[in-house]
Design an enzyme around this catalytic site. Structure first.
Site, mmCIF file in Angstrom:
data_model
loop_
_atom_site.group_PDB
_atom_site.id
_atom_site.type_symbol
_atom_site.label_atom_id
_atom_site.label_comp_id
_atom_site.label_asym_id
_atom_site.label_seq_id
_atom_site.Cartn_x
_atom_site.Cartn_y
_atom_site.Cartn_z
ATOM 1 C CE LYS A 160 -1.799 2.396 3.350
ATOM 2 N NZ LYS A 160 -2.438 2.860 4.559
ATOM 3 C CG ASP A 182 -7.526 2.890 1.954
ATOM 4 O OD1 ASP A 182 -8.361 2.346 1.186
ATOM 5 O OD2 ASP A 182 -7.736 3.991 2.467
#
Ligand code: SF4
Length: 222
Positions: free
Chosen positions: A130, A148
Protein backbone atom coordinates in the site's frame (compact mmCIF):
# COMPACT_ATOMS: atom_id res chain seq x y z
CA UNK A 1 -28.91 -1.47 -14.81
CA UNK A 2 -27.99 -3.75 -11.91
CA UNK A 3 -25.09 -6.08 -12.57
CA UNK A 4 -26.31 -9.50 -13.61
CA UNK A 5 -25.51 -12.55 -11.53
CA UNK A 6 -23.05 -13.93 -14.04
CA UNK A 7 -21.33 -10.80 -15.11
CA UNK A 8 -18.69 -11.33 -17.78
CA UNK A 9 -15.23 -9.80 -17.45
CA UNK A 10 -16.08 -7.41 -20.28
CA UNK A 11 -19.26 -6.29 -18.53
CA UNK A 12 -17.46 -5.87 -15.24
CA UNK A 13 -14.76 -3.74 -16.88
CA UNK A 14 -17.45 -1.56 -18.43
CA UNK A 15 -19.22 -1.23 -15.08
CA UNK A 16 -15.95 -0.18 -13.43
CA UNK A 17 -15.40 2.43 -16.16
CA UNK A 18 -18.85 3.81 -15.40
CA UNK A 19 -18.12 3.89 -11.67
CA UNK A 20 -14.92 5.84 -12.41
CA UNK A 21 -16.83 8.23 -14.67
CA UNK A 22 -19.51 8.95 -12.06
CA UNK A 23 -17.15 9.23 -9.08
CA UNK A 24 -14.73 11.43 -11.03
CA UNK A 25 -17.53 13.96 -11.51
CA UNK A 26 -18.29 13.99 -7.81
CA UNK A 27 -14.69 14.01 -6.64
CA UNK A 28 -12.81 15.94 -9.35
CA UNK A 29 -10.01 16.67 -6.90
CA UNK A 30 -9.58 13.11 -5.62
CA UNK A 31 -5.92 12.82 -4.84
CA UNK A 32 -3.55 12.05 -1.98
CA UNK A 33 -4.66 14.03 1.09
CA UNK A 34 -1.23 14.04 2.73
CA UNK A 35 0.89 17.18 2.59
CA UNK A 36 4.51 16.56 1.57
CA UNK A 37 7.36 18.24 -0.29
CA UNK A 38 9.53 15.31 -1.29
CA UNK A 39 9.44 11.51 -1.52
CA UNK A 40 10.82 10.91 1.97
CA UNK A 41 8.19 13.17 3.53
CA UNK A 42 5.50 11.28 1.65
CA UNK A 43 6.89 7.91 2.74
CA UNK A 44 6.95 8.98 6.39
CA UNK A 45 3.47 10.55 6.14
CA UNK A 46 2.04 7.33 4.70
CA UNK A 47 3.56 5.31 7.55
CA UNK A 48 1.96 7.75 10.01
CA UNK A 49 -1.42 7.54 8.26
CA UNK A 50 -2.00 3.92 9.33
CA UNK A 51 -5.08 3.93 11.59
CA UNK A 52 -5.00 7.75 11.53
CA UNK A 53 -6.68 10.48 9.49
CA UNK A 54 -4.76 12.50 6.90
CA UNK A 55 -5.85 15.65 8.75
CA UNK A 56 -4.15 14.50 11.95
CA UNK A 57 -1.00 13.45 10.07
CA UNK A 58 -0.87 16.84 8.36
CA UNK A 59 -1.00 18.52 11.77
CA UNK A 60 2.02 16.55 12.96
CA UNK A 61 4.30 16.55 9.93
CA UNK A 62 5.33 20.24 9.70
CA UNK A 63 7.12 20.05 13.07
CA UNK A 64 8.33 16.52 12.37
CA UNK A 65 9.97 17.43 9.06
CA UNK A 66 11.50 20.54 10.57
CA UNK A 67 13.14 18.46 13.28
CA UNK A 68 14.11 15.64 10.91
CA UNK A 69 14.66 17.07 7.41
CA UNK A 70 16.16 13.96 5.77
CA UNK A 71 16.68 10.20 6.09
CA UNK A 72 19.92 10.69 7.99
CA UNK A 73 18.19 12.80 10.63
CA UNK A 74 15.46 10.19 11.11
CA UNK A 75 18.05 7.40 11.20
CA UNK A 76 20.03 9.16 13.94
CA UNK A 77 17.04 10.47 15.92
CA UNK A 78 16.45 9.72 19.55
CA UNK A 79 13.67 7.12 19.45
CA UNK A 80 11.96 8.61 22.50
CA UNK A 81 11.94 12.11 21.03
CA UNK A 82 10.62 10.84 17.71
CA UNK A 83 7.85 8.94 19.52
CA UNK A 84 6.77 12.08 21.35
CA UNK A 85 6.52 14.12 18.15
CA UNK A 86 4.30 11.55 16.41
CA UNK A 87 2.40 10.37 19.52
CA UNK A 88 -0.96 11.85 18.46
CA UNK A 89 -1.07 9.71 15.29
CA UNK A 90 -1.52 6.56 17.39
CA UNK A 91 0.58 3.38 17.44
CA UNK A 92 3.46 5.80 17.83
CA UNK A 93 6.03 3.34 19.16
CA UNK A 94 5.64 1.01 16.24
CA UNK A 95 5.52 3.86 13.75
CA UNK A 96 8.67 5.48 15.20
CA UNK A 97 10.47 2.16 15.03
CA UNK A 98 9.44 1.58 11.41
CA UNK A 99 10.35 5.12 10.33
CA UNK A 100 13.76 4.86 11.95
CA UNK A 101 14.60 1.37 10.69
CA UNK A 102 13.37 2.30 7.24
CA UNK A 103 15.53 5.45 7.15
CA UNK A 104 18.56 3.53 8.43
CA UNK A 105 18.18 1.12 5.52
CA UNK A 106 17.66 3.99 3.10
CA UNK A 107 21.00 5.39 4.30
CA UNK A 108 22.93 2.13 4.07
CA UNK A 109 21.38 0.77 0.85
CA UNK A 110 20.07 3.71 -1.15
CA UNK A 111 22.21 6.69 -0.20
CA UNK A 112 19.24 8.22 1.66
CA UNK A 113 17.01 8.22 -1.43
CA UNK A 114 13.70 6.49 -2.08
CA UNK A 115 14.13 3.72 -4.69
CA UNK A 116 11.63 3.95 -7.59
CA UNK A 117 10.84 0.23 -7.46
CA UNK A 118 8.07 -1.71 -5.77
CA UNK A 119 10.41 -4.66 -5.19
CA UNK A 120 12.98 -2.48 -3.44
CA UNK A 121 10.45 -0.43 -1.48
CA UNK A 122 8.70 -3.43 0.08
CA UNK A 123 12.07 -4.70 1.33
CA UNK A 124 12.26 -1.67 3.63
CA UNK A 125 11.06 -2.18 7.22
CA UNK A 126 7.42 -1.18 7.73
CA UNK A 127 6.78 -0.63 4.02
CA UNK A 128 4.00 -2.73 2.53
CA UNK A 129 2.52 -2.70 -0.96
CA UNK A 130 0.00 0.00 0.00
CA UNK A 131 2.70 2.47 1.08
CA UNK A 132 4.93 1.54 -1.84
CA UNK A 133 2.14 2.04 -4.38
CA UNK A 134 1.23 5.44 -2.92
CA UNK A 135 4.85 6.61 -3.16
CA UNK A 136 5.37 5.23 -6.68
CA UNK A 137 2.13 6.78 -7.88
CA UNK A 138 2.58 10.18 -6.28
CA UNK A 139 6.31 10.67 -6.82
CA UNK A 140 7.09 8.72 -9.96
CA UNK A 141 3.68 8.74 -11.65
CA UNK A 142 3.66 4.94 -11.82
CA UNK A 143 0.25 3.31 -11.83
CA UNK A 144 -0.61 1.02 -8.92
CA UNK A 145 -3.73 -0.01 -7.04
CA UNK A 146 -3.55 1.15 -3.44
CA UNK A 147 -5.59 -1.13 -1.17
CA UNK A 148 -6.38 0.63 2.08
CA UNK A 149 -9.35 -0.03 4.35
CA UNK A 150 -11.79 1.96 2.15
CA UNK A 151 -10.65 0.36 -1.11
CA UNK A 152 -10.90 -3.05 0.52
CA UNK A 153 -14.46 -2.47 1.75
CA UNK A 154 -15.81 -0.71 -1.33
CA UNK A 155 -14.29 -3.22 -3.77
CA UNK A 156 -16.23 -5.89 -1.98
CA UNK A 157 -19.49 -3.89 -1.91
CA UNK A 158 -19.07 -3.12 -5.60
CA UNK A 159 -18.73 -6.84 -6.27
CA UNK A 160 -15.18 -6.59 -7.63
CA UNK A 161 -13.67 -9.05 -5.17
CA UNK A 162 -14.68 -11.49 -2.48
CA UNK A 163 -11.24 -11.63 -0.95
CA UNK A 164 -10.13 -10.12 2.35
CA UNK A 165 -6.47 -10.34 1.36
CA UNK A 166 -5.13 -6.94 0.16
CA UNK A 167 -2.71 -8.57 -2.30
CA UNK A 168 -5.49 -10.60 -3.91
CA UNK A 169 -7.80 -7.57 -3.94
CA UNK A 170 -5.06 -5.62 -5.70
CA UNK A 171 -4.80 -8.38 -8.33
CA UNK A 172 -8.57 -8.56 -8.80
CA UNK A 173 -8.81 -4.78 -9.27
CA UNK A 174 -5.89 -4.72 -11.71
CA UNK A 175 -7.89 -7.08 -13.94
CA UNK A 176 -10.97 -4.86 -14.18
CA UNK A 177 -9.71 -1.29 -13.73
CA UNK A 178 -7.97 0.26 -16.77
CA UNK A 179 -4.24 0.52 -15.97
CA UNK A 180 -4.13 4.25 -16.65
CA UNK A 181 -6.75 4.67 -13.87
CA UNK A 182 -5.23 2.50 -11.13
CA UNK A 183 -4.11 5.45 -9.03
CA UNK A 184 -7.29 7.42 -9.70
CA UNK A 185 -9.58 4.50 -8.88
CA UNK A 186 -7.93 4.05 -5.46
CA UNK A 187 -8.29 7.77 -4.69
CA UNK A 188 -11.95 7.76 -5.80
CA UNK A 189 -12.84 4.81 -3.58
CA UNK A 190 -11.01 6.39 -0.63
CA UNK A 191 -12.93 9.65 -1.10
CA UNK A 192 -16.23 7.82 -1.55
CA UNK A 193 -15.55 5.64 1.49
CA UNK A 194 -14.89 8.72 3.60
CA UNK A 195 -17.80 10.77 2.27
CA UNK A 196 -20.77 8.62 1.33
CA UNK A 197 -19.90 5.01 2.00
CA UNK A 198 -18.42 4.78 5.49
CA UNK A 199 -18.33 1.34 7.09
CA UNK A 200 -21.06 1.99 9.62
CA UNK A 201 -23.60 3.84 7.48
CA UNK A 202 -23.27 3.59 3.72
CA UNK A 203 -25.53 6.21 2.16
CA UNK A 204 -26.92 3.95 -0.55
CA UNK A 205 -30.17 5.92 -0.87
CA UNK A 206 -28.30 8.96 -2.12
CA UNK A 207 -25.28 7.25 -3.65
CA UNK A 208 -24.66 8.17 -7.30
CA UNK A 209 -23.29 4.71 -8.11
CA UNK A 210 -26.13 2.75 -6.50
CA UNK A 211 -27.20 1.31 -9.85
CA UNK A 212 -23.66 0.13 -10.47
CA UNK A 213 -23.18 -1.37 -7.00
CA UNK A 214 -24.62 -4.83 -6.21
CA UNK A 215 -24.68 -4.21 -2.44
CA UNK A 216 -26.38 -0.83 -2.70
CA UNK A 217 -28.75 -1.94 -5.45
CA UNK A 218 -29.95 -4.85 -3.36
CA UNK A 219 -30.48 -2.60 -0.35
CA UNK A 220 -32.32 0.20 -2.14
CA UNK A 221 -34.29 -1.54 -4.87
CA UNK A 222 -35.14 -4.96 -3.41
S1 SF4 B 1 -24.45 2.05 -3.23
FE1 SF4 B 1 -24.13 1.96 -1.01
S2 SF4 B 1 -22.65 0.29 -0.72
FE2 SF4 B 1 -22.59 0.86 -2.88
S3 SF4 B 1 -20.93 2.38 -3.02
FE3 SF4 B 1 -22.83 3.50 -2.75
S4 SF4 B 1 -23.02 3.85 -0.55
FE4 SF4 B 1 -21.51 2.21 -0.85
Amino acid sequence: MPPRKRESLKERRQRVKNVILVLSRIYPLATCGLVYHNSLELLVAVILSAQCTDVRVNQVTPALFTLYPDARAFAQASRGELEEVIRSTGFFRNKAKNIQLCCQQLMTRHDGRIPPSLTELVKLPGIGRKTANVVLGEIYGLQGVVVDTHVKRLSCLLGLTKSEDPVKIEQHLMKVVPEKAWNLFSHLLIYHGRNLCPARRPGCEVCPVVRLCPAGHKKVFS
